[in-house]
Design a protein around this motif. Structure first.
Motif, short mmCIF file in Angstrom:
data_model
loop_
_atom_site.label_atom_id
_atom_site.label_comp_id
_atom_site.label_asym_id
_atom_site.label_seq_id
_atom_site.Cartn_x
_atom_site.Cartn_y
_atom_site.Cartn_z
N LYS A 108 0.88 -1.28 0.15
CA LYS A 108 0.10 -0.05 0.06
C LYS A 108 0.85 1.39 -0.09
N SER A 109 2.03 1.03 -0.02
CA SER A 109 3.02 2.26 -0.40
C SER A 109 3.78 2.03 -1.53
N LEU A 110 4.14 3.34 -2.10
CA LEU A 110 4.91 3.35 -3.57
C LEU A 110 6.47 3.49 -3.06
N SER A 140 12.09 1.64 -4.32
CA SER A 140 12.66 0.54 -5.43
C SER A 140 11.80 0.87 -6.67
N THR A 141 10.37 0.55 -6.41
CA THR A 141 9.48 0.45 -7.51
C THR A 141 9.31 1.64 -8.36
N ILE A 142 9.23 2.99 -7.59
CA ILE A 142 9.24 4.20 -8.66
C ILE A 142 10.60 4.44 -9.18
N THR A 143 11.43 4.38 -8.13
CA THR A 143 12.95 4.60 -8.86
C THR A 143 13.25 3.94 -10.26
N MET A 144 13.03 2.49 -9.94
CA MET A 144 13.49 1.71 -11.20
C MET A 144 12.62 2.09 -12.41
N HIS A 198 16.62 9.31 -8.21
CA HIS A 198 16.25 8.51 -7.08
C HIS A 198 14.75 9.20 -6.79
N ALA A 199 13.82 8.36 -6.48
CA ALA A 199 12.44 8.99 -6.41
C ALA A 199 11.57 8.15 -5.09
N ILE A 200 10.54 8.72 -4.34
CA ILE A 200 9.83 7.76 -3.75
C ILE A 200 8.41 8.34 -3.97
N GLY A 201 7.54 7.39 -3.51
CA GLY A 201 5.91 8.02 -3.84
C GLY A 201 5.26 7.66 -2.34
N GLU A 239 -4.69 7.42 -6.22
CA GLU A 239 -4.25 8.90 -6.43
C GLU A 239 -2.90 9.19 -5.54
N GLY A 240 -1.96 9.67 -5.90
CA GLY A 240 -0.72 9.97 -5.12
C GLY A 240 0.31 10.82 -5.48
N ASN A 241 1.30 11.08 -5.08
CA ASN A 241 2.45 11.89 -5.49
C ASN A 241 3.69 11.22 -5.68
N VAL A 242 4.64 11.62 -6.65
CA VAL A 242 5.87 11.10 -6.87
C VAL A 242 6.84 12.15 -6.34
N TYR A 243 7.84 12.16 -5.77
CA TYR A 243 8.84 13.12 -5.49
C TYR A 243 10.11 12.66 -6.15
N ILE A 244 10.60 13.27 -6.97
CA ILE A 244 11.79 12.93 -7.47
C ILE A 244 12.95 14.14 -7.12
N VAL A 245 14.18 13.43 -6.62
CA VAL A 245 15.10 14.19 -6.35
C VAL A 245 15.56 15.08 -7.42
N LYS A 246 15.99 16.23 -7.48
CA LYS A 246 16.25 17.29 -8.36
C LYS A 246 17.99 17.08 -8.66
#
Lengths: 198, 668
Positions: free
Chosen positions: A30-32, A35-39, A51-54, A89-96
């Motif tokens: 139930k969490s993003l 590993s899932t979103i970054t890959m 690198h990113a997390i959701g 629905e959610g958000n993804v945060y990507i390291v700039k």
């Protein structure tokens, strides 16, 4: 202090499989997790230093029965019941990162059974986050310890687990010690929520 | 314990003694309140008799502790008292115990206020035999569980039995702390009293709450051995540290530890199975360290059974402030003309946020200060974890490298040493394993949990109510939940679980019940409506043991029922079972869920749902579309066909989604 790109995420149906073998039921995480979103984003952009997390804000949990086929023998295996997250629905945060150029809107595929039509996600740029407000609270996603500095996370009362990190250009990888949802941390407010997401 | 040693548990035996005419008194008096008369009348040469007569140092007592052991007994007696004695007026008494969770104030007025079944000679004869604590409890158990430790109305909330057990524990905890008690303090009462107060304000003990956690995700019946392992571990801890364990649930422990025992002492025990635990520890003085100044919270300074109190107080202060601000904002805005509101609202909000931030910062500073001074500590303790694990990782816990391969079932499984040990060592759940081979079998997993934090809040709420009935002034300040009340509650909670175990077997029959723990069962059922049988028996036991919890907004006892086909993986049930969110949660996997407050249970069980065919139709409709079923109930047609359902929703406060799940349960 790292800066982040916030993208909103919308998906009709996602299967974010937990790494559980055996049994006829496959639950969805139930969490993003990192590993899932970054890959998925690395695959989409072709960049390795991303690198990113959701964080999932809302979803409905449903079940899907699926019977894998042994193509060579033309036989079906025992049907599996798979947990599907709908209307996500959610958000993804990507390291700039200066080398990273992402479009305003784009589509990626996440999770399992992509060939069956699951996992299509629409990402839309929302904002750039500089100097995010940091607070003590409950982490609502999963982040490897060795990358926690990228997300300005400090452990207060950690809950540990392991995430899989593939070795580039190989079929192997390692499990790396990570902070799991429910950990008490000090970090950016956008990564905090309750134990099961926000 | 050798019979020649002081047996602290027996110290209050004279509370069971009838009023007696003693030499030196002009009328019949209570021997417990006049120990000097007893001591002058008869001298029995053993330490326990000394303890019986000399464990008070109050102004009404002419004999007092005159040895380090008796000094510790006096202190242990106070620590295990039901209330801080100075606070409750003593003009009205009743020897019978008043249980906050089930006694009714009206009954107090009708009971005989005296319960003193022993005579002094009987007590002399008993004590002369150098009895141990087991002899004492065996001989007088029935009296001890009925007699209140403190007979003053408002303080009569724990039994003499609980108090005696707890006094024994505190006595041995203080002994283990190795605090020195100099011999010269016993030369006169004044020196003794001042030393007593001084030591109480300076000696400290650690109150630690542990919660055992596991990361294993059991998916085979054999993996459910983890609960047997957990129970064995719990028994091992209770046996090994029996004096330190003051309260337990199936996975939580409340311990009082002497300062010389480190709080990671459980780590070696838990790490045998790869379990982890979270802990909260607070160092407390035995008595209020600063009784003359206004503390942050008058209940905080001294030994308190809730180690998280400071943090919880912070949260409730902040929540209260938020609520107050919301109300105040609403009222201020309503007085301002609409066209000017927008600009002013922003300004007011900003001011409020500042006050709130200041308050949050204040509390954070206080908590940080406690942490820096080492008074408050919390954390999660794990076995040693690797920073990286090369595959294969254990398939059950996913926390350690897989070192063993189990292919007995035909499927190859890679396991770590901990999960291997659990799978190999535990007892097997034979009935459950057999059910998985049967066709069309359903199972209901039933878990009862006790929310420790909520328990303290609820008991405090009920105690305030009791003191209000007695018209005792400042009830909020006086209603202090001490260890003794928790122990008393635990005594009843264990009896409740024993009864529950018996009743489940009698209702569902032995062959259909797989007991996993005292509070955790798996029941084989033919259809979902059998869940109602369980709800009925649960309801009757709640009425018998904890009827007052039905009068509170939220019960500390939680029930979760999760039902599915037998082969559905256990770890999915476990997600619901281990995290109760409401008083009663019922989950029909893949079909729906319902939540019920304990105070709604009676109404639910007598709820008439109307015509069976219409109900069945409605249940089927709800499976396809909840919205359609909702329309069916609230429509004009619904009023005619489902009047009782409409009543349940509009008058009894049930949520329509919960009622629809109930319809599915009843209709199955």
């Amino acid at each position: 202090m790292p800066e982040y790109l916030e993208y909103s995420l919308k998906a009709d149906a996602l299967i974010l499989g937990e790494r559980i073998k055996g049994g006829i039921f496959r639950p969805s995480s139930k969490s993003l997790r990192w590993s899932t979103i970054t890959m998925a984003l690395r695959k989409w952009t072709g960049k390795r230093d991303l690198h990113a997390i959701g964080v999932l804000d809302s979803y409905e949990s449903n079940y899907f029965v699926y019977s894998p086929t042994e193509r060579a023998a033309k036989t079906s295996k025992i049907p599996l019941q798979v947990e599907v997250l709908n209307n996500v629905e959610g958000n993804v945060y990507i390291v700039k990162n200066s080398k990273l150029e992402l479009p305003y809107e784009f589509k990626i595929f996440l999770g399992a059974l992509i060939s069956k039509g699951f996992g299509k996600c629409d990402l839309k740029f929302e904002r750039e986050i500089k100097n995010p407000e940091r607070k003590k609270g409950t982490l609502c996603t999963r982040i490897p310890l060795k990358y926690k500095h990228l997300f300005s996370i400090e452990e207060v009362k950690p809950i540990y687990g392991y995430l899989f990190e593939p070795n580039p250009n190989t079929m192997t990888g390692t499990y790396i010690k990570s902070l799991f949802e429910g950990s008490e941390v000090e970090g950016p407010v956008f990564l905090l929520g309750d134990n099961n997401g926000r | 314990m050798s019979a020649d040693e002081l047996v602290p548990e027996i110290h209050d035996i004279m509370k069971l003694c009838e009023n007696t005419k003693l030499p030196g008194a002009d009328r019949e008096v209570s021997p417990h309140s006049n120990p000097h008369l007893v001591y002058d009348y008869k001298k029995i040469k053993n330490p326990t008799f000394e303890g019986i007569c000399k464990h008070h140092h109050g102004k009404n007592f002419e004999i007092f502790p005159d040895s380090p052991s008796l000094f510790l007994l006096d202190m242990a007696d106070n620590l295990s008292a039901s209330t801080s004695r100075v606070k409750i007026p003593n003009d009205r008494t009743n020897d019978a115990i008043f249980k906050l969770w089930k006694s009714y104030f009206e009954n107090v007025k009708n009971t005989n206020p005296y319960f003193r079944p022993l005579n002094l000679n009987e007590i002399f004869e008993f004590v002369r035999k150098n009895p141990g604590k087991e002899d004492y409890f065996r001989a007088y158990y029935d009296y001890l569980i009925f007699r209140a430790e403190d007979a003053k109305l408002g303080a009569n909330i724990t039994s003499l039995y609980t108090h005696s057990v707890l006094t024994g524990k505190f006595y041995r905890i203080l002994k283990a702390a190795n605090y020195s008690v100099p011999d010269d303090i016993f030369k006169d009462k004044k020196t003794l009293v001042s030393t007593y107060n001084n030591k109480g304000q300076n000696w400290s003990l650690n109150v630690v709450k542990y919660q055992i956690k596991f990361t294993q995700k059991p998916f085979r019946v054999g993996d459910l051995n983890i609960f047997k392992v957990l129970q064995n571990l719990r028994n091992e801890i209770e046996e090994k540290y029996s004096d330190f364990v003051l309260f337990t649930t199936s996975d939580e422990f409340l311990l009082v530890l002497p300062p010389n025992i480190k709080n990671d002492f459980l780590k070696s025990l838990l790490s045998k199975y790869g379990f982890w635990f979270n802990f909260v520890r607070r160092e407390c003085k035995l008595e209020d360290p600063d009784p003359n100044t206004e503390n942050l919270n008058p209940k905080m300074g001294k030994l308190n059974p809730d180690p998280e109190k400071l943090k919880k107080d912070a949260n409730s202060a902040i929540e209260k402030k938020k609520r107050d601000q919301k109300e105040s904002l609403k009222s201020k805005l309503s007085q301002i003309p609409e066209e000017r509101r927008k600009g002013i609202e922003k300004k007011i909000r900003k001011g409020y946020e500042k006050t709130l931030n200041d308050l949050e910062r204040n509390w954070e500073t206080k908590i940080e200060k406690e942490k820096i001074n080492g008074l408050f500590k919390e954390g999660n303790e794990y076995i040693e974890l690797f920073s990286e694990i090369k595959p294969p990782i254990c398939e059950i816990c996913q926390m350690a490298p897989a070192e063993f391969t189990d292919d007995k079932s035909g499927v190859k499984e890679e396991l770590c040493k901990y999960c291997w040990k659990i799978r190999e060592n535990g007892e097997k759940l034979i009935k459950l394993a057999e059910w998985t081979y049967e066709e069309d079998i359903k199972t209901a997993w039933i878990k009862i949990s006790l929310n420790f934090d909520k328990l303290i809040d609820t008991l405090e709420e009920l105690y305030i109510k009791y003191l209000k009935e007695l018209k005792i002034p400042d009830p909020e300040e006086k209603a202090e939940i001490k260890f003794s009340v928790l122990s008393e509650f635990q005594f009843d909670y264990e009896s409740f679980l024993k009864q529950l175990n018996k009743k489940i077997v009698s209702v569902f029959h032995e062959e259909n019940v797989e007991k996993i723990l005292d509070d955790f069962f798996c029941i084989k059922i033919d259809n979902s409506s059998e869940i109602i049988k369980f709800l009925r028996l649960y309801n009757s036991l709640i009425d018998e043991f904890f009827s007052k919890f039905k009068e509170t907004a939220e019960s500390p006892i939680k029930l979760v029922i999760s039902e599915s086909a037998v082969k559905f993986p256990f770890f999915e049930h476990w997600k619901y079972l281990e995290n109760p969110r409401n008083d009663i949660d019922i989950k029909l996997i893949g079909k729906g869920e319902m939540k019920v407050n304990l105070n709604q249970l009676n109404t639910l069980l007598i709820l008439r749902l109307g015509d069976k065919t219409a109900l069945h139709k409605l249940a089927k409709m709800a499976e396809i579309s909840k919205e359609l079923a909702y329309m069916e109930i609230v429509s004009k047609k619904g009023k005619k066909e489902h009047p009782d359902l409409q009543k349940a929703v509009f008058e009894e406060g049930f949520k329509i989604s919960d009622i629809l799940t109930y319809v599915k349960i009843k209709g199955d």
